[in-house]
Design a protein around this motif. Structure first.
Motif, mmCIF file in Angstrom:
data_model
loop_
_atom_site.group_PDB
_atom_site.id
_atom_site.type_symbol
_atom_site.label_atom_id
_atom_site.label_comp_id
_atom_site.label_asym_id
_atom_site.label_seq_id
_atom_site.Cartn_x
_atom_site.Cartn_y
_atom_site.Cartn_z
ATOM 1 N N GLU A 89 -7.162 27.205 60.188
ATOM 2 C CA GLU A 89 -8.159 26.905 60.645
ATOM 3 C C GLU A 89 -7.779 25.579 61.254
ATOM 4 O OE1 GLU A 89 -11.769 26.421 58.353
ATOM 5 O OE2 GLU A 89 -10.559 26.614 57.660
ATOM 6 N N LEU A 90 -7.302 25.041 60.661
ATOM 7 C CA LEU A 90 -7.299 23.385 61.976
ATOM 8 C C LEU A 90 -6.634 23.825 63.017
ATOM 9 C CD1 LEU A 90 -8.542 20.782 61.661
ATOM 10 C CD2 LEU A 90 -6.103 20.640 60.412
ATOM 11 N N LEU A 91 -5.295 24.314 62.855
ATOM 12 C CA LEU A 91 -4.219 24.201 64.492
ATOM 13 C C LEU A 91 -4.565 25.650 65.347
ATOM 14 C CD1 LEU A 91 -0.971 23.186 62.594
ATOM 15 C CD2 LEU A 91 -2.526 21.666 63.617
ATOM 16 N N HIS A 92 -4.893 26.442 64.633
ATOM 17 C CA HIS A 92 -4.760 27.492 65.907
ATOM 18 C C HIS A 92 -5.356 27.179 67.078
ATOM 19 C CE1 HIS A 92 -6.319 31.842 67.498
ATOM 20 N NE2 HIS A 92 -4.337 31.780 67.562
ATOM 21 N N PRO A 93 -6.985 26.979 66.734
ATOM 22 C CA PRO A 93 -7.696 26.838 67.891
ATOM 23 C C PRO A 93 -7.149 25.906 68.738
ATOM 24 C CG PRO A 93 -9.010 26.284 66.088
ATOM 25 C CD PRO A 93 -7.552 26.438 65.591
ATOM 26 N N LEU A 94 -5.855 24.635 68.446
ATOM 27 C CA LEU A 94 -5.705 23.709 69.116
ATOM 28 C C LEU A 94 -4.386 24.151 70.134
ATOM 29 C CD1 LEU A 94 -5.950 20.450 66.720
ATOM 30 C CD2 LEU A 94 -7.559 21.488 68.994
ATOM 31 N N GLY A 95 -4.178 25.311 69.760
ATOM 32 C CA GLY A 95 -2.693 26.087 70.148
ATOM 33 C C GLY A 95 -1.658 26.313 69.809
ATOM 34 N N ALA A 96 -1.550 25.974 68.471
ATOM 35 C CA ALA A 96 -0.687 25.658 67.845
ATOM 36 C C ALA A 96 -0.170 26.893 67.461
ATOM 37 C CB ALA A 96 -0.724 24.421 66.471
ATOM 38 N N VAL A 97 0.492 27.745 66.032
ATOM 39 C CA VAL A 97 1.642 28.877 65.983
ATOM 40 C C VAL A 97 1.437 28.795 64.127
ATOM 41 C CG1 VAL A 97 2.257 31.207 65.596
ATOM 42 C CG2 VAL A 97 1.187 30.318 67.935
ATOM 43 N N VAL A 98 0.613 28.943 63.379
ATOM 44 C CA VAL A 98 1.270 28.504 61.662
ATOM 45 C C VAL A 98 2.304 29.605 61.031
ATOM 46 C CG1 VAL A 98 0.822 27.745 59.914
ATOM 47 C CG2 VAL A 98 -0.350 26.658 61.453
ATOM 48 N N VAL A 99 3.777 28.918 60.879
ATOM 49 C CA VAL A 99 4.632 30.099 60.012
ATOM 50 C C VAL A 99 4.741 29.944 58.935
ATOM 51 C CG1 VAL A 99 6.583 31.733 60.520
ATOM 52 C CG2 VAL A 99 5.958 30.399 62.872
ATOM 53 N N ALA A 100 3.960 31.199 58.158
ATOM 54 C CA ALA A 100 4.260 30.774 57.043
ATOM 55 C C ALA A 100 5.921 30.687 56.270
ATOM 56 C CB ALA A 100 3.762 31.891 56.344
ATOM 57 N N ALA A 101 6.415 30.051 55.776
ATOM 58 C CA ALA A 101 7.670 29.839 56.090
ATOM 59 C C ALA A 101 8.384 28.772 53.925
ATOM 60 C CB ALA A 101 8.700 28.954 56.744
ATOM 61 N N ARG A 102 9.387 29.668 53.470
ATOM 62 C CA ARG A 102 9.825 29.324 52.763
ATOM 63 C C ARG A 102 10.750 28.198 52.950
ATOM 64 N NH1 ARG A 102 12.656 33.230 49.472
ATOM 65 N NH2 ARG A 102 12.595 30.963 47.261
ATOM 66 N N ASP A 103 10.431 26.673 51.464
ATOM 67 C CA ASP A 103 10.587 25.388 51.771
ATOM 68 C C ASP A 103 12.605 25.173 51.800
ATOM 69 O OD1 ASP A 103 8.538 23.957 52.615
ATOM 70 O OD2 ASP A 103 8.172 23.574 50.459
ATOM 71 N N GLU A 104 12.888 26.273 52.227
ATOM 72 C CA GLU A 104 14.197 26.257 51.760
ATOM 73 C C GLU A 104 15.210 26.638 53.809
ATOM 74 O OE1 GLU A 104 14.774 30.264 49.384
ATOM 75 O OE2 GLU A 104 14.798 28.613 49.124
ATOM 76 N N PRO A 105 16.571 26.945 53.847
ATOM 77 C CA PRO A 105 17.223 27.832 55.015
ATOM 78 C C PRO A 105 16.316 29.285 54.921
ATOM 79 C CG PRO A 105 18.376 26.345 54.212
ATOM 80 C CD PRO A 105 17.616 25.792 52.824
ATOM 81 N N PRO A 106 17.085 29.832 55.846
ATOM 82 C CA PRO A 106 17.185 29.327 57.134
ATOM 83 C C PRO A 106 15.771 29.074 58.024
ATOM 84 C CG PRO A 106 16.947 32.318 57.392
ATOM 85 C CD PRO A 106 17.242 31.273 56.252
ATOM 86 N N LEU A 107 15.134 28.151 58.861
ATOM 87 C CA LEU A 107 14.083 28.065 59.673
ATOM 88 C C LEU A 107 13.635 29.514 60.763
ATOM 89 C CD1 LEU A 107 14.216 24.622 60.652
ATOM 90 C CD2 LEU A 107 12.666 25.560 59.064
ATOM 91 N N PRO A 108 12.929 29.828 60.589
ATOM 92 C CA PRO A 108 12.595 31.639 61.492
ATOM 93 C C PRO A 108 12.688 31.001 62.611
ATOM 94 C CG PRO A 108 10.488 30.980 60.243
ATOM 95 C CD PRO A 108 11.415 29.998 59.862
ATOM 96 N N PHE A 109 13.096 30.534 63.373
ATOM 97 C CA PHE A 109 13.607 30.519 65.022
ATOM 98 C C PHE A 109 14.871 30.740 65.002
ATOM 99 C CE2 PHE A 109 9.966 27.715 62.945
ATOM 100 C CZ PHE A 109 8.743 28.802 63.499
ATOM 101 N N ALA A 110 15.086 30.568 66.336
ATOM 102 C CA ALA A 110 16.271 31.075 67.072
ATOM 103 C C ALA A 110 17.129 30.136 67.410
ATOM 104 C CB ALA A 110 16.150 32.534 68.321
ATOM 105 N N ASP A 111 18.469 29.557 67.634
ATOM 106 C CA ASP A 111 19.235 28.593 67.474
ATOM 107 C C ASP A 111 17.911 28.250 68.791
ATOM 108 O OD1 ASP A 111 20.929 29.611 65.695
ATOM 109 O OD2 ASP A 111 22.375 30.099 66.847
#
Length: 254
Positions: A89-111
């Motif tokens: 709610e806070l970041l989306h209007p500012l242009g940031a995408v929030v990704v639901a991710a567990r606090d453990e590897p791997p991060l859900p992004f490419a190298d």
């Protein structure tokens, strides 16, 4: 104060919402010195120079939102559902995408997806994953909770802690872990900061919100110790503790 006042403080603090990373509920009830370096301002400077950035464990997004200067590609991760909703709610209007991710590897992004990775007070730091998602020449910039943070309060509830536990989050340990992941630590600062808790409700709220402080904390489990703490504050004044904060900046070799 009477026993009923203790119960009122307990009830009030137990009912207070603890989503997000806003501590304004504690205004007038607890204080904490701030590090001298001004993390949010420094974060804004680095975001303004980035082309793609990731904020790890963003909480409710308050710190990131206040930093401004988002690059063209801005993402944030968070694991706790109430915080995911608040950060979105806070970041989306500012242009940031929030990704639901567990606090453990791997991060859900490419190298090599980002030239800047940031975090403020991450519960865990996965150095190899940070190195993986950074582009060559990219930077990790963060403020970590340092060693022995609020240990006066922790030991009040849990008793004396071992030296191994006291060494956790030490800047020397983190430097070695970062370097083992292939990052070069270019800045590292440590400060010890005074905290004051003016009533037992402030302690309850803090322990409910910062859940790793006393990991098994519930009011029912620690009611007797909470009552002792309440009586101590009434007798002696604010409960004094100390936090430590570490500013760390590490770069991935180009």
């Amino acid at each position: 104060m009477s026993a009923s006042s203790f119960e009122e403080l307990v009830a009030e603090a137990s009912a207070a919402p603890v989503d997000g990373w806003d501590f304004s509920w504690l205004d007038g009830r607890a204080t904490e010195q701030r590090p001298s370096w001004g993390y949010q301002r420094l974060l804004g400077d680095r975001l303004g120079a980035a082309s793609a950035a990731l904020d790890v464990q963003t909480g409710g997004g308050e710190v990131l939102a206040g930093a401004g200067n988002f690059p063209a590609a801005m993402a944030a991760t968070e694991s706790w559902p109430p915080n995911i909703a608040k950060a979105t709610e806070l970041l989306h209007p500012l242009g940031a995408v929030v990704v639901a991710a567990r606090d453990e590897p791997p991060l859900p992004f490419a190298d090599a997806a980002f030239d800047l990775v940031t975090s403020r007070h991450p519960a865990t730091v996965w150095w190899a994953e940070i190195a993986r998602v950074l582009r060559p020449g990219g930077t990790y910039f963060a403020q970590h909770v340092g060693p022995e943070t609020v240990f006066e309060l922790v030991e009040f509830f849990l008793g004396p802690l071992s030296e191994d536990i006291r060494r956790k989050r030490h800047p020397d340990v983190e430097r070695a872990e970062a370097e083992a992941a292939g990052l070069d630590v270019v800045d590292r600062r440590l400060e010890r900061l005074r905290m004051e808790f003016f009533d037992v409700g402030a302690v309850i709220y803090f322990l409910r919100k910062v859940i790793w402080t006393v990991p098994d904390f519930t009011v029912d489990r620690y009611r007797d110790r909470l009552r002792e703490l309440h009586e101590r504050i009434q007798r002696e004044g604010p409960f004094i503790a100390h936090s430590t904060r570490v500013l760390i900046e590490a770069r991935k070799p180009a």
